[in-house]
Design a protein around this motif. Structure first.
Motif, PDB file in Angstrom:
ATOM      1  N   LEU A  45      25.822 -29.071  51.101  1.00 53.79           N
ATOM      2  CA  LEU A  45      24.914 -28.600  50.062  1.00 53.79           C
ATOM      3  C   LEU A  45      23.495 -28.542  50.626  1.00 53.79           C
ATOM      4  O   LEU A  45      23.015 -29.526  51.190  1.00 53.79           O
ATOM      5  CB  LEU A  45      24.971 -29.570  48.874  1.00 53.79           C
ATOM      6  N   VAL A  46      22.823 -27.401  50.468  1.00 54.52           N
ATOM      7  CA  VAL A  46      21.446 -27.301  50.951  1.00 54.52           C
ATOM      8  C   VAL A  46      20.441 -27.077  49.827  1.00 54.52           C
ATOM      9  O   VAL A  46      19.255 -27.397  49.979  1.00 54.52           O
ATOM     10  CB  VAL A  46      21.270 -26.193  52.019  1.00 54.52           C
ATOM     11  N   LEU A  47      20.921 -26.532  48.698  1.00 55.37           N
ATOM     12  CA  LEU A  47      19.984 -26.278  47.597  1.00 55.37           C
ATOM     13  C   LEU A  47      20.749 -26.293  46.290  1.00 55.37           C
ATOM     14  O   LEU A  47      21.872 -25.770  46.213  1.00 55.37           O
ATOM     15  CB  LEU A  47      19.321 -24.913  47.787  1.00 55.37           C
ATOM     16  N   TYR A  48      20.145 -26.889  45.240  1.00 55.17           N
ATOM     17  CA  TYR A  48      20.756 -26.907  43.930  1.00 55.17           C
ATOM     18  C   TYR A  48      19.649 -26.937  42.883  1.00 55.17           C
ATOM     19  O   TYR A  48      18.474 -27.098  43.203  1.00 55.17           O
ATOM     20  CB  TYR A  48      21.696 -28.107  43.766  1.00 55.17           C
ATOM     21  N   GLY A  49      20.042 -26.748  41.622  1.00 59.65           N
ATOM     22  CA  GLY A  49      19.045 -26.754  40.557  1.00 59.65           C
ATOM     23  C   GLY A  49      18.064 -25.602  40.705  1.00 59.65           C
ATOM     24  O   GLY A  49      18.369 -24.564  41.276  1.00 59.65           O
ATOM     25  N   LYS A  50      16.864 -25.805  40.192  1.00 54.96           N
ATOM     26  CA  LYS A  50      15.848 -24.753  40.282  1.00 54.96           C
ATOM     27  C   LYS A  50      15.534 -24.446  41.738  1.00 54.96           C
ATOM     28  O   LYS A  50      15.453 -23.308  42.165  1.00 54.96           O
ATOM     29  CB  LYS A  50      14.586 -25.194  39.542  1.00 54.96           C
ATOM     30  N   SER A  51      15.306 -25.462  42.540  1.00 51.95           N
ATOM     31  CA  SER A  51      15.074 -25.318  43.980  1.00 51.95           C
ATOM     32  C   SER A  51      14.998 -26.713  44.591  1.00 51.95           C
ATOM     33  O   SER A  51      14.021 -27.066  45.247  1.00 51.95           O
ATOM     34  CB  SER A  51      13.787 -24.524  44.251  1.00 51.95           C
ATOM     35  N   GLY A  63      14.564 -21.857  47.019  1.00 50.72           N
ATOM     36  CA  GLY A  63      15.346 -20.914  46.232  1.00 50.72           C
ATOM     37  C   GLY A  63      14.573 -20.368  45.053  1.00 50.72           C
ATOM     38  O   GLY A  63      13.572 -20.941  44.622  1.00 50.72           O
ATOM     39  N   SER A  64      15.067 -19.262  44.524  1.00 47.95           N
ATOM     40  CA  SER A  64      14.485 -18.658  43.334  1.00 47.95           C
ATOM     41  C   SER A  64      15.548 -17.828  42.635  1.00 47.95           C
ATOM     42  O   SER A  64      16.594 -17.519  43.219  1.00 47.95           O
ATOM     43  CB  SER A  64      13.281 -17.776  43.694  1.00 47.95           C
ATOM     44  N   THR A  65      15.283 -17.491  41.375  1.00 50.45           N
ATOM     45  CA  THR A  65      16.224 -16.684  40.596  1.00 50.45           C
ATOM     46  C   THR A  65      15.440 -15.691  39.755  1.00 50.45           C
ATOM     47  O   THR A  65      14.398 -16.029  39.191  1.00 50.45           O
ATOM     48  CB  THR A  65      17.082 -17.555  39.669  1.00 50.45           C
ATOM     49  N   SER A  66      15.982 -14.492  39.658  1.00 48.05           N
ATOM     50  CA  SER A  66      15.437 -13.482  38.770  1.00 48.05           C
ATOM     51  C   SER A  66      16.608 -12.750  38.133  1.00 48.05           C
ATOM     52  O   SER A  66      17.361 -12.057  38.831  1.00 48.05           O
ATOM     53  CB  SER A  66      14.540 -12.500  39.526  1.00 48.05           C
ATOM     54  N   GLY A  67      16.751 -12.929  36.825  1.00 50.67           N
ATOM     55  CA  GLY A  67      17.870 -12.289  36.137  1.00 50.67           C
ATOM     56  C   GLY A  67      19.197 -12.790  36.667  1.00 50.67           C
ATOM     57  O   GLY A  67      19.484 -13.979  36.628  1.00 50.67           O
ATOM     58  N   ASN A  68      20.005 -11.871  37.185  1.00 56.58           N
ATOM     59  CA  ASN A  68      21.322 -12.253  37.683  1.00 56.58           C
ATOM     60  C   ASN A  68      21.363 -12.359  39.200  1.00 56.58           C
ATOM     61  O   ASN A  68      22.441 -12.326  39.797  1.00 56.58           O
ATOM     62  CB  ASN A  68      22.379 -11.253  37.213  1.00 56.58           C
ATOM     63  N   THR A  73      15.728 -18.753  50.627  1.00 56.29           N
ATOM     64  CA  THR A  73      14.792 -18.379  51.678  1.00 56.29           C
ATOM     65  C   THR A  73      14.716 -19.487  52.712  1.00 56.29           C
ATOM     66  O   THR A  73      14.601 -20.661  52.360  1.00 56.29           O
ATOM     67  CB  THR A  73      13.391 -18.114  51.100  1.00 56.29           C
ATOM     68  N   ILE A  74      14.843 -19.100  53.967  1.00 57.92           N
ATOM     69  CA  ILE A  74      14.653 -20.030  55.074  1.00 57.92           C
ATOM     70  C   ILE A  74      13.367 -19.602  55.772  1.00 57.92           C
ATOM     71  O   ILE A  74      13.310 -18.529  56.390  1.00 57.92           O
ATOM     72  CB  ILE A  74      15.830 -19.999  56.059  1.00 57.92           C
TER      73      ILE A  74
END
Lengths: 108, 125
Positions: A45-51, A63-68, A73-74
């Motif tokens: 696991l490297v990323l979870y939740g909002k970021s 990490g980020s989310t927009s819509g679906n 990002t590394i």
């Protein structure tokens, strides 16, 4: 639909920034999760939740989310970041976990 | 720190039942779900199913009812049974701890934060 779609492969030069995307309807209700898998090893696991990053994961991962669509990002990629990356989520309608199709990251 | 150790038969004949067990060390079953994931050679991860300490299970319908996931809380173990295997079930099978929780205000989180090392299962065609 429980599908999570990722680009098959990306490459990045050492020290540069790369973004991996994951697209799917479940991401409107669930934060995307990101896993890194090196050849012959179990995913980690490297990323979870909002970021959020588990202990030991460098802060160059975000990490980020927009819509679906979710993005990993590394920033300042290193040779050890090479491998397969899978996004994950949950299909609340079908009540099952889902994984993305995977993205192979090559660090040049 | 929680660790998972898994074991089971690695070579099966078609129509046999796959049986794998995963032991939880360094922690209790708690409020988590405990899951199984597989990865066919050269392919993506596939979610198989999960169980919690109360025995509530969820399974991937793509496996058409061939899956049974059991738990023995007294031993801190959970198991996977997959019946009527075929060559299509050849894969590396992983056990994992799943975290499933609300993420206010509008989202949920579901992720596997601890993984076993994997068991290679081969079913000849």
């Amino acid at each position: 639909s429980s599908e999570l779609t990722q680009d098959p492969a990306v490459s990045v030069a050492v020290g540069q920034t790369v973004r991996i995307t994951c697209q799917g309807d479940s991401l409107r209700n669930y934060h995307a999760t990101w896993y890194h898998q090196r050849p012959g090893q179990a995913p980690i696991l490297v990323l979870y939740g909002k970021s959020d990053r588990p202990s030991g994961i460098p802060d160059r991962f975000s990490g980020s989310t927009s819509g679906n669509t979710a993005s990993l990002t590394i920033a300042g990629a290193q040779a050890e970041d090479e491998g397969d990356y899978y996004c994950g989520s949950r299909d609340s309608g079908a009540n099952l976990g889902v994984f993305g199709t995977g993205t192979k990251v090559t660090v040049l | 720190q929680v660790q998972l150790q898994q074991w089971g038969a690695g070579l099966l004949e078609p129509s046999e039942t796959l049986s794998l067990t995963c032991a939880v060390y360094g922690g209790s079953f708690g409020n988590n779900y405990w899951g199984w994931i597989r990865q066919p050679p050269g392919k993506a991860l596939e979610w198989i199913g999960e169980i919690n300490r109360s025995g509530i299970t969820n399974q991937n319908p793509s496996l058409k009812g061939r899956v049974a996931i059991l738990t023995d809380t007294s031993k801190s173990q959970f198991s996977l049974r997959l019946s009527s295997v075929t060559a299509a079930d050849t894969a590396i099978y992983y056990c994992a701890r799943a975290v499933w929780q609300r993420s206010p205000p509008n989202y949920f989180d579901y992720y596997m934060d601890v993984w076993g090392r994997g068991t290679t299962v081969t079913v000849p065609s």
